[in-house]
Design a protein around this motif. Structure first.
Motif, PDB file in Angstrom:
ATOM      1  N   UNK A  44       0.770  -1.235   0.000  1.00 58.66           N
ATOM      2  CA  UNK A  44       0.000   0.000   0.000  1.00 58.66           C
ATOM      3  C   UNK A  44       0.800   1.284   0.000  1.00 58.66           C
ATOM      4  N   UNK A  45       0.391   2.195   0.880  1.00 56.49           N
ATOM      5  CA  UNK A  45       1.021   3.506   0.971  1.00 56.49           C
ATOM      6  C   UNK A  45       2.494   3.396   1.338  1.00 56.49           C
ATOM      7  N   UNK A  46       2.828   2.512   2.265  1.00 58.72           N
ATOM      8  CA  UNK A  46       4.225   2.332   2.657  1.00 58.72           C
ATOM      9  C   UNK A  46       5.097   1.907   1.486  1.00 58.72           C
ATOM     10  N   UNK A  47       4.610   0.989   0.687  1.00 63.34           N
ATOM     11  CA  UNK A  47       5.345   0.536  -0.499  1.00 63.34           C
ATOM     12  C   UNK A  47       5.508   1.668  -1.509  1.00 63.34           C
ATOM     13  N   UNK A  48       4.454   2.431  -1.714  1.00 62.63           N
ATOM     14  CA  UNK A  48       4.525   3.570  -2.633  1.00 62.63           C
ATOM     15  C   UNK A  48       5.528   4.611  -2.138  1.00 62.63           C
ATOM     16  N   UNK A  49       5.532   4.866  -0.818  1.00 65.42           N
ATOM     17  CA  UNK A  49       6.499   5.816  -0.267  1.00 65.42           C
ATOM     18  C   UNK A  49       7.922   5.294  -0.440  1.00 65.42           C
TER      19      UNK A  49
ATOM     20  N   UNK B   9       9.742  -9.637   1.412  1.00 65.22           N
ATOM     21  CA  UNK B   9      10.566 -10.255   0.382  1.00 65.22           C
ATOM     22  C   UNK B   9      10.016  -9.975  -1.014  1.00 65.22           C
ATOM     23  N   UNK B  10       8.709 -10.035  -1.160  1.00 60.82           N
ATOM     24  CA  UNK B  10       8.084  -9.744  -2.460  1.00 60.82           C
ATOM     25  C   UNK B  10       8.339  -8.293  -2.858  1.00 60.82           C
ATOM     26  N   UNK B  11       8.137  -7.385  -1.940  1.00 59.93           N
ATOM     27  CA  UNK B  11       8.368  -5.964  -2.237  1.00 59.93           C
ATOM     28  C   UNK B  11       9.837  -5.702  -2.527  1.00 59.93           C
ATOM     29  N   UNK B  12      10.722  -6.304  -1.743  1.00 56.05           N
ATOM     30  CA  UNK B  12      12.158  -6.124  -1.972  1.00 56.05           C
ATOM     31  C   UNK B  12      12.548  -6.617  -3.365  1.00 56.05           C
ATOM     32  N   UNK B  13      11.982  -7.723  -3.805  1.00 57.74           N
ATOM     33  CA  UNK B  13      12.278  -8.236  -5.140  1.00 57.74           C
ATOM     34  C   UNK B  13      11.789  -7.277  -6.215  1.00 57.74           C
ATOM     35  N   UNK B  14      10.637  -6.669  -5.991  1.00 58.73           N
ATOM     36  CA  UNK B  14      10.105  -5.703  -6.955  1.00 58.73           C
ATOM     37  C   UNK B  14      10.987  -4.449  -7.030  1.00 58.73           C
ATOM     38  N   UNK B  15      11.614  -4.107  -5.923  1.00 57.52           N
ATOM     39  CA  UNK B  15      12.426  -2.890  -5.867  1.00 57.52           C
ATOM     40  C   UNK B  15      13.920  -3.170  -5.997  1.00 57.52           C
ATOM     41  N   UNK B  16      14.315  -4.413  -6.283  1.00 60.39           N
ATOM     42  CA  UNK B  16      15.723  -4.781  -6.227  1.00 60.39           C
ATOM     43  C   UNK B  16      16.600  -4.043  -7.224  1.00 60.39           C
ATOM     44  N   UNK B  17      16.040  -3.469  -8.254  1.00 62.30           N
ATOM     45  CA  UNK B  17      16.848  -2.706  -9.205  1.00 62.30           C
ATOM     46  C   UNK B  17      17.325  -1.394  -8.604  1.00 62.30           C
ATOM     47  N   UNK B  18      16.771  -1.032  -7.500  1.00 59.22           N
ATOM     48  CA  UNK B  18      17.106   0.225  -6.846  1.00 59.22           C
ATOM     49  C   UNK B  18      17.977  -0.065  -5.619  1.00 59.22           C
ATOM     50  N   UNK B  19      18.605   0.952  -5.034  1.00 58.82           N
ATOM     51  CA  UNK B  19      19.512   0.708  -3.890  1.00 58.82           C
ATOM     52  C   UNK B  19      18.771   0.472  -2.577  1.00 58.82           C
ATOM     53  N   UNK B  20      18.034  -0.612  -2.513  1.00 60.27           N
ATOM     54  CA  UNK B  20      17.279  -0.935  -1.305  1.00 60.27           C
ATOM     55  C   UNK B  20      18.243  -1.231  -0.172  1.00 60.27           C
ATOM     56  N   UNK B  21      18.070  -0.556   0.942  1.00 61.35           N
ATOM     57  CA  UNK B  21      18.989  -0.722   2.061  1.00 61.35           C
ATOM     58  C   UNK B  21      18.741  -2.047   2.771  1.00 61.35           C
ATOM     59  N   UNK B  22      17.636  -2.202   3.423  1.00 64.40           N
ATOM     60  CA  UNK B  22      17.354  -3.386   4.233  1.00 64.40           C
ATOM     61  C   UNK B  22      15.851  -3.571   4.361  1.00 64.40           C
ATOM     62  N   UNK B  23      15.482  -4.797   4.691  1.00 64.36           N
ATOM     63  CA  UNK B  23      14.094  -5.034   5.085  1.00 64.36           C
ATOM     64  C   UNK B  23      14.107  -5.939   6.314  1.00 64.36           C
TER      65      UNK B  23
END
Length: 96
Positions: free
Chosen positions: A26-31, A53-67
């Motif tokens: 939701x909103x957290x993912x969009x933010x 894990x699903x969200x991290x995989x969707x955003x993995x092209x970006x510099x995701x810090x941690x989940x």
């Protein structure tokens, strides 16, 4: 729902680490996505690791810090997440 144009200029959050509770949906993912686009590194938390894990995989092209799995009503989980974030920050500075 995707945002079209943001209120902040490109790179406005470069060098910042943003912690988003409920960042898996939701909103957290969009933010989280928007903050990444602005150059921030993010830490997303959620009660459900599979959602993270699903969200991290969707955003993995970006510099995701941690989940981290986190139920904010549990003090022990809050302390563990804070400790983990502090350790991650120290390692990032040390490793460059």
């Amino acid at each position: 729902m995707e945002h079209k144009q943001g209120m902040m200029r490109e790179g406005a959050m470069k060098g910042q680490v943003i912690v988003i509770t409920g960042g898996g949906t939701g909103l957290g993912r969009s933010m989280a996505k928007y903050c990444l686009e602005l150059g921030a590194e993010i830490c997303i938390t959620s009660r459900k690791m599979d959602v993270l894990e699903k969200t991290a995989m969707e955003l993995e092209r970006k510099p995701l810090a941690k989940c981290f799995p986190l139920h904010v009503t549990f003090e022990e989980q809050r302390r563990w997440t804070l400790w983990s974030l502090q350790w991650w920050a120290i390692m990032e500075k040390w490793m460059g």
